[in-house]
Scaffold this motif. Structure first.
Motif, mmCIF file in Angstrom:
data_model
loop_
_atom_site.group_PDB
_atom_site.id
_atom_site.type_symbol
_atom_site.label_atom_id
_atom_site.label_comp_id
_atom_site.label_asym_id
_atom_site.label_seq_id
_atom_site.Cartn_x
_atom_site.Cartn_y
_atom_site.Cartn_z
ATOM 1 N N ALA A 31 0.831 -1.195 0.000
ATOM 2 C CA ALA A 31 0.000 0.000 0.000
ATOM 3 C C ALA A 31 0.867 1.248 0.000
ATOM 4 O O ALA A 31 0.512 2.289 -0.540
ATOM 5 C CB ALA A 31 -0.938 -0.014 1.202
ATOM 6 N N PHE A 32 2.049 1.106 0.614
ATOM 7 C CA PHE A 32 2.926 2.254 0.792
ATOM 8 C C PHE A 32 3.765 2.595 -0.437
ATOM 9 O O PHE A 32 4.361 3.664 -0.479
ATOM 10 C CB PHE A 32 3.854 2.009 1.991
ATOM 11 C CG PHE A 32 3.511 2.903 3.132
ATOM 12 C CD1 PHE A 32 2.360 2.664 3.863
ATOM 13 C CD2 PHE A 32 4.299 3.993 3.452
ATOM 14 C CE1 PHE A 32 2.026 3.496 4.907
ATOM 15 C CE2 PHE A 32 3.952 4.826 4.498
ATOM 16 C CZ PHE A 32 2.810 4.583 5.226
ATOM 17 N N ALA A 33 3.823 1.683 -1.400
ATOM 18 C CA ALA A 33 4.693 1.920 -2.538
ATOM 19 C C ALA A 33 4.390 3.272 -3.193
ATOM 20 O O ALA A 33 5.282 4.086 -3.439
ATOM 21 C CB ALA A 33 4.547 0.776 -3.553
ATOM 22 N N SER B 56 -6.820 16.239 -3.200
ATOM 23 C CA SER B 56 -7.636 15.655 -4.264
ATOM 24 C C SER B 56 -8.455 14.488 -3.715
ATOM 25 O O SER B 56 -8.135 13.951 -2.639
ATOM 26 C CB SER B 56 -6.757 15.151 -5.400
ATOM 27 O OG SER B 56 -5.995 14.056 -4.941
ATOM 28 N N ILE B 57 -9.471 14.082 -4.408
ATOM 29 C CA ILE B 57 -10.336 13.001 -3.917
ATOM 30 C C ILE B 57 -9.526 11.706 -3.803
ATOM 31 O O ILE B 57 -9.554 11.014 -2.787
ATOM 32 C CB ILE B 57 -11.542 12.804 -4.852
ATOM 33 C CG1 ILE B 57 -12.373 14.089 -4.843
ATOM 34 C CG2 ILE B 57 -12.384 11.610 -4.400
ATOM 35 C CD1 ILE B 57 -13.513 14.097 -5.835
ATOM 36 N N VAL B 58 -8.770 11.423 -4.867
ATOM 37 C CA VAL B 58 -7.946 10.203 -4.844
ATOM 38 C C VAL B 58 -6.943 10.276 -3.701
ATOM 39 O O VAL B 58 -6.766 9.335 -2.930
ATOM 40 C CB VAL B 58 -7.220 10.022 -6.193
ATOM 41 C CG1 VAL B 58 -6.345 8.777 -6.167
ATOM 42 C CG2 VAL B 58 -8.203 9.966 -7.339
ATOM 43 N N GLY B 59 -6.300 11.413 -3.591
ATOM 44 C CA GLY B 59 -5.298 11.602 -2.545
ATOM 45 C C GLY B 59 -5.888 11.440 -1.172
ATOM 46 O O GLY B 59 -5.373 10.709 -0.329
ATOM 47 N N ARG B 60 -7.011 12.101 -0.949
ATOM 48 C CA ARG B 60 -7.690 12.015 0.341
ATOM 49 C C ARG B 60 -7.954 10.551 0.707
ATOM 50 O O ARG B 60 -7.630 10.089 1.777
ATOM 51 C CB ARG B 60 -9.041 12.726 0.239
ATOM 52 C CG ARG B 60 -9.274 13.762 1.277
ATOM 53 C CD ARG B 60 -10.590 14.461 0.932
ATOM 54 N NE ARG B 60 -10.367 15.889 0.701
ATOM 55 C CZ ARG B 60 -10.299 16.771 1.706
ATOM 56 N NH1 ARG B 60 -10.447 16.382 2.936
ATOM 57 N NH2 ARG B 60 -10.100 18.037 1.445
ATOM 58 N N PHE B 61 -8.542 9.874 -0.273
ATOM 59 C CA PHE B 61 -8.870 8.474 -0.015
ATOM 60 C C PHE B 61 -7.597 7.644 0.188
ATOM 61 O O PHE B 61 -7.434 6.926 1.172
ATOM 62 C CB PHE B 61 -9.669 7.889 -1.185
ATOM 63 C CG PHE B 61 -9.738 6.388 -1.154
ATOM 64 C CD1 PHE B 61 -10.569 5.727 -0.241
ATOM 65 C CD2 PHE B 61 -8.913 5.613 -1.968
ATOM 66 C CE1 PHE B 61 -10.602 4.352 -0.184
ATOM 67 C CE2 PHE B 61 -8.936 4.234 -1.909
ATOM 68 C CZ PHE B 61 -9.788 3.602 -1.009
ATOM 69 N N TYR B 62 -6.661 7.787 -0.741
ATOM 70 C CA TYR B 62 -5.500 6.882 -0.697
ATOM 71 C C TYR B 62 -4.653 7.074 0.554
ATOM 72 O O TYR B 62 -4.199 6.127 1.172
ATOM 73 C CB TYR B 62 -4.649 7.034 -1.951
ATOM 74 C CG TYR B 62 -3.759 5.817 -2.116
ATOM 75 C CD1 TYR B 62 -4.260 4.658 -2.680
ATOM 76 C CD2 TYR B 62 -2.451 5.818 -1.620
ATOM 77 C CE1 TYR B 62 -3.483 3.517 -2.786
ATOM 78 C CE2 TYR B 62 -1.660 4.682 -1.719
ATOM 79 C CZ TYR B 62 -2.180 3.532 -2.305
ATOM 80 O OH TYR B 62 -1.421 2.413 -2.391
ATOM 81 N N PHE B 63 -4.463 8.359 0.930
ATOM 82 C CA PHE B 63 -3.603 8.594 2.100
ATOM 83 C C PHE B 63 -4.261 8.082 3.378
ATOM 84 O O PHE B 63 -3.593 7.599 4.282
ATOM 85 C CB PHE B 63 -3.251 10.078 2.204
ATOM 86 C CG PHE B 63 -2.227 10.484 1.172
ATOM 87 C CD1 PHE B 63 -1.009 9.810 1.105
ATOM 88 C CD2 PHE B 63 -2.467 11.509 0.269
ATOM 89 C CE1 PHE B 63 -0.062 10.162 0.159
ATOM 90 C CE2 PHE B 63 -1.514 11.851 -0.671
ATOM 91 C CZ PHE B 63 -0.314 11.186 -0.744
ATOM 92 N N LEU B 64 -5.570 8.151 3.428
ATOM 93 C CA LEU B 64 -6.268 7.594 4.601
ATOM 94 C C LEU B 64 -6.178 6.062 4.605
ATOM 95 O O LEU B 64 -5.958 5.438 5.635
ATOM 96 C CB LEU B 64 -7.732 8.025 4.591
ATOM 97 C CG LEU B 64 -8.022 9.322 5.337
ATOM 98 C CD1 LEU B 64 -9.517 9.617 5.297
ATOM 99 C CD2 LEU B 64 -7.558 9.237 6.800
ATOM 100 N N HIS C 165 6.074 10.682 -1.943
ATOM 101 C CA HIS C 165 6.803 11.367 -0.875
ATOM 102 C C HIS C 165 8.136 11.889 -1.390
ATOM 103 O O HIS C 165 8.475 13.063 -1.215
ATOM 104 C CB HIS C 165 7.018 10.384 0.278
ATOM 105 C CG HIS C 165 7.826 10.939 1.405
ATOM 106 N ND1 HIS C 165 7.257 11.531 2.500
ATOM 107 C CD2 HIS C 165 9.172 11.002 1.600
ATOM 108 C CE1 HIS C 165 8.205 11.937 3.323
ATOM 109 N NE2 HIS C 165 9.382 11.617 2.793
ATOM 110 N N LEU C 166 8.887 11.031 -2.067
ATOM 111 C CA LEU C 166 10.204 11.427 -2.566
ATOM 112 C C LEU C 166 10.057 12.407 -3.730
ATOM 113 O O LEU C 166 10.836 13.348 -3.850
ATOM 114 C CB LEU C 166 10.996 10.186 -3.013
ATOM 115 C CG LEU C 166 11.347 9.215 -1.877
ATOM 116 C CD1 LEU C 166 12.018 7.966 -2.425
ATOM 117 C CD2 LEU C 166 12.245 9.885 -0.845
ATOM 118 N N ALA C 167 9.049 12.196 -4.564
ATOM 119 C CA ALA C 167 8.828 13.090 -5.702
ATOM 120 C C ALA C 167 8.546 14.502 -5.224
ATOM 121 O O ALA C 167 8.991 15.484 -5.835
ATOM 122 C CB ALA C 167 7.684 12.563 -6.554
#
Lengths: 669, 255
Positions: A120-122, A142-150, A128-130
């Motif tokens: 999940a962290f890949a 963003s919606i994807v970001g919100r969801f994915y980071f949670l 993070h590095l980018a």
């Protein structure tokens, strides 16, 4: 009471106040991940420098490892097919972590959470590095970001808890299988993983601006930068290569590869180590599951399957894959000159019963039995292995064609006495006697009883006029000359007699004829008598409720996946009791791998350990399905128990209920 | 040291031997053959002597039909350096002297330092071939040897006498020894040995045309006949006892 309520109320008020004040105090509990707003070019430069340094350190170690693997000898018999099975095993064992969890549920699940968390962290790590060089691609808002980071945060929590649990297990519970020496590198790795998770989760509690988010970001980055080069330097190399190992492992359980060419005598030196063996040796994660289940390691012998694998690895590191230096040290000296000699010794290699529990347990796809048998081949095929019992066995097989060293006349006499018909093509089955069934007194009782069962069922059978050993003990002890001679002569005997179907009482014979002989030709279909009897169970007599504990023979269970058929037969004869270790976890009787014919064991006898366990169930009868297990337990049960349970093969358990009129008169001998 | 080991191929121990139709020899069809057991020990002794000295050559020689080549190959696989096959299809028609002559002709050209053979064969069990061979080659011999040690002057050997007695003999080289079974531990044939044996020399020499008629000829081969003879002695106990003593002394000759 009142004061208490007041304190509680005050506490509630304070917490509420904290939450209300959160922005004022800079504590930002939000569902959005905080990211540093800006990176100076100095910071970006520093990041790039760190990453380049980290990658360099990684490849400086990983490069030589990869070279060792690639420069090892090619596996002559390797084939990618069946790809379907490989994909399935990859899915099940790597992605679903089935083996990791099934065989050690609690730590297995913890490991699985860490693994899935990593997956999940890949994306998170990449983003993070980018970010550090201004190339972030996943905006937290963003919606994807919100969801994915949670989503990742949930995993981060699981990983943090799991790795903490694993840390406690390794450093405080300290199971002996992980090795006597504490692995501090594992502690460091656990700490880094924990740090990675905490520094990630922390970013949900801070705001985008300010020092805190930067500090967290750099902490996370540094943990990543330190983690990467640690991978190839430690057993955490399995992160990178074990998925490949699982995918590429040799098809078939405990499969001994054919020798390739005139210069191949097995694993003599580094030049004989194949790519698969190298890959497997570097994959070892030192979890010790193999050791935990090894009958040798558990009874005070030198052999420890984990050390064999680590010995090969240490040899490759020291000498490389084209070396002529022998792999095996004569015996484990007090001060070995080379590191690998501490781990790889002739003594250890010849203590293996080839029970296969190591291979069965291994979560990273290491196939121990072919490696150990390979080392034995290297020693036996070149004559380096000198053992009085071993030589006696080989000479007996050369001269008499049976492992017991008796004249073939003895078998003839037994057949005559039993009035067994000779197979002439008119009967349905060829009844294979094997060395035990043809020459051993107890084995003969089993064969005679099984013959009665067949007669009772009205199945026609005949025995071969002449029969030689399948070569099983020679095969497992690494004597390819004797094995090949016997296999070829056996195949010819079946062909001459026009045999279509074989049934045998010995799982070793069944396995060797069905699998190992394939190298030299096509053998007729063969089955174990448990399978035969289970198929006819509706026509076999049902008996009363005597309690019978069934012992899974290694060569029937793990080797051939036959677990239920013998149980069905036992269930007919009484009430089935399970041993503490059963099915694929069954503990060896000590006879396999040719060890039945070698001298006295070091330490405790394997058979005694198992016999104690079986007697300890309190069952009235010990039911076996292998004449070798039977012969081992015959002595062991009397030695470990004052009132030992009865010991009967499943054929005997069945035959005793056959009406007397169906039984033939006369003794067995 | 150059050592020649003379070996013989005999039927397997547990073979069911049948008499041939003409009654002059055994029926060879369906029989499997192996190395004569004492010869296996002679070969082992030779290999160990070579290994101990670190130099030398072990040459195996065997007379017989083509099938004996398998036994020679096996000897090469166990470590012999070269093999000589003396082609002789009718070994059964030769007597000991004839066989020893065949061996002597082949061995002479090798001029070995030491010749080893088994003390007797498992099939005929005459125990003479080695001794006669030594005579033909005009070299000293010692029989029933349990142990061989190379010394600066030649050999020191341990002979087995009867009743647990042993004799130690020092003798010069060249010499011939007939070896007793069980003095050493035999080695097993290895895959590496078999592969190496393929490249080793196996020379076939033809047996010379028969010059001398066999001094001993085989008249008839037969399976041992089991017989049981019961004789009832009558009279008073004293008389019967006296008769028994008489018979044991003069007929059975056991007291």
């Amino acid at each position: 009471m009142v004061a208490g309520t007041l304190v509680a109320a005050a506490g509630t008020y304070q917490i509420a106040g904290l939450l209300l004040d959160r922005e004022h105090r800079g504590l930002n509990v939000s569902a959005t991940l905080a990211e540093p707003a800006h990176f100076s070019s100095l910071e970006s430069g520093l990041l790039v420098l760190c990453l380049v340094g980290s990658a360099t350190l990684f490849f400086r170690r990983f490069g030589p490892i990869l070279r060792n693997i690639l420069r090892s000898k090619k596996d002559a018999d390797f084939s990618l097919s069946p790809v379907g099975r490989r994909v399935w095993e990859f899915f099940s064992e790597v992605l679903c972590q089935s083996k990791v969890i099934r065989q050690r549920p609690l730590p297995g699940l913890a490991h699985a959470f860490v693994f899935w968390g990593f997956l999940a962290f890949a994306l998170v790590s990449l983003n993070h590095l980018a970010n550090g060089v201004g190339l972030g691609f996943l905006a937290p808002e963003s919606i994807v970001g919100r969801f994915y980071f949670l989503f990742a945060a949930a995993w981060a929590l699981l990983v943090a808890v799991s790795i903490a649990g694993l840390f406690i297990r390794r450093f405080f519970v300290r199971p002996i299988w992980l090795g006597e020496k504490l692995s501090y590198e594992s502690g460091w790795i656990a700490f880094l993983i924990f740090l990675l998770m905490v520094s990630y989760l922390g970013a949900f509690f801070v705001s985008d601006a300010g020092m805190a988010v930067k500090a967290l970001w750099w902490t996370h980055t540094l943990a990543l930068v330190v983690f990467l080069p640690l991978i190839p330097h430690t057993k955490h190399l399995h992160l990178v290569i074990s998925p490949v190992t699982v995918f590429l492992k040799r098809d078939g359980f405990s499969k001994i590869p054919p020798l390739a060419g005139d210069e191949d005598f097995g694993l003599v030196a580094g030049k004989d180590v194949t790519q698969l063996i190298s890959l497997q040796a570097y994959s070892c994660v030192e979890c010790g599951r193999c050791t935990e289940h090894c009958p040798a390691a558990n009874t005070g012998k030198v052999l420890n399957p984990k050390e064999i694998v680590l010995g090969v690895r240490s040899y490759l590191n020291e000498f490389g894959p084209s070396s002529e230096t022998p792999l095996l040290a004569e015996s484990r000296g007090a001060a070995p000159t080379d590191a690998h000699q501490r781990l790889l010794s002739m003594e250890a290699a010849f203590e293996c019963t080839t029970c296969g529990s190591c291979e069965y347990q291994c979560p990273v796809g290491i196939q121990h039995v072919p490696i150990i048998v390979g080392l034995r081949r290297g020693a036996t095929n070149t004559g380096a292995w000198e053992d009085d019992y071993g030589t006696k066995l080989f000479l007996a097989l050369e001269k008499h064609g049976n492992a017991l060293g008796l004249g073939a006349m003895e078998r003839d006499k037994f057949i005559q006495k039993q009035a067994f018909p000779i197979f002439d093509g008119t009967q349905e089955y060829c009844l294979w006697l094997g060395c035990m069934g043809g020459y051993d007194p107890k084995g003969r009782e089993i064969i005679a009883d099984f013959a009665r069962v067949m007669q009772y069922l009205g199945t026609t059978f005949g025995v071969l006029k002449k029969e030689k050993c399948t070569g099983d003990p020679a095969r497992r002890l690494g004597n390819d000359l004797v094995f090949q001679t016997l296999a070829e002569s056996g195949l010819k005997a079946f062909e001459t007699a026009k045999v279509q179907k074989i049934v045998a009482i010995c799982p070793h014979c069944v396995r060797t004829i069905a699998n190992d002989w394939r190298e030299f030709g096509v053998a007729p279909e063969i089955e174990h008598h448990s399978e035969f009897m289970a198929r006819h169970k509706d026509r076999l007599p049902k008996q009363g409720g005597e309690s019978i504990v069934y012992h899974d023979p290694c060569y029937l269970g793990r080797y051939q996946d036959v677990y239920e058929e013998p149980r069905a037969v036992v269930a007919l004869a009484g009430s089935l009791v399970e041993a503490p270790r059963s099915h694929e976890r069954s503990f060896c009787c000590g006879a396999g791998g040719g060890l039945a014919f070698l001298g006295e064991e070091q330490g405790e006898r394997v058979s005694h350990v198992r016999a104690k366990e079986l007697a300890g169930t309190g069952a009235e009868v010990v039911g076996t399905a292998c004449p070798f297990c039977n012969t081992m337990f015959r002595d062991a049960l009397t030695a470990v128990s004052e009132a030992p349970p009865q010991l009967l093969d499943i054929a005997q358990l069945t035959a005793r209920a056959i009406p007397a009129s169906q039984k033939e008169a006369g003794g067995v001998q | 040291m150059k050592i020649v080991v003379a070996i013989k191929q005999v039927p397997e121990r547990d073979a069911q031997v049948r008499v041939a139709a003409d009654g002059k020899w055994i029926d060879e069809s369906d029989l499997s053959y192996t190395i004569n057991e004492p010869d296996a020990y002679a070969l082992e002794e030779a290999l160990q002597l070579k290994e101990k000295s670190g130099a030398g050559e072990v040459v195996v020689v065997c007379a017989g039909p083509e099938r004996v080549q398998s036994t020679l190959r096996e000897a090469l696989a166990k470590g012999a350096d070269r093999a000589i096959h003396i082609e002789a299809d009718d070994l059964g028609s030769l007597d000991t002297l004839g066989v020893a002559q065949l061996l002597a002709d082949a061995v002479k050209a090798e001029s070995p330092d030491l010749i080893l053979t088994g003390l007797q064969s498992d099939d005929l069990g005459l125990g003479q071939t080695g001794v006669v061979l030594a005579e033909l080659l005009d070299i000293p011999h010692a029989t029933i040897i349990m142990h061989v040690e190379a010394t600066s002057a030649g050999l020191k050997v341990k002979r087995e006498l009867e009743d647990g007695w042993f004799q130690y003999v020092e003798m010069p080289l060249p010499a011939l020894l007939t070896i007793q079974s069980g003095g050493n531990k035999l080695r097993y044939a290895t895959l590496m040995g078999i592969k190496k044996a393929r490249t080793k020399e196996l020379k076939t020499v033809a047996a010379p045309a028969q010059v001398r008629a066999a001094a001993v000829t085989l008249e008839r081969v037969y399976l041992p006949e089991k017989q049981k003879k019961t004789e009832m002695l009558t009279g008073s106990p004293t008389e019967v006892a006296a008769k028994i003593v008489d018979k044991l002394k003069f007929e059975a000759r056991v007291i």
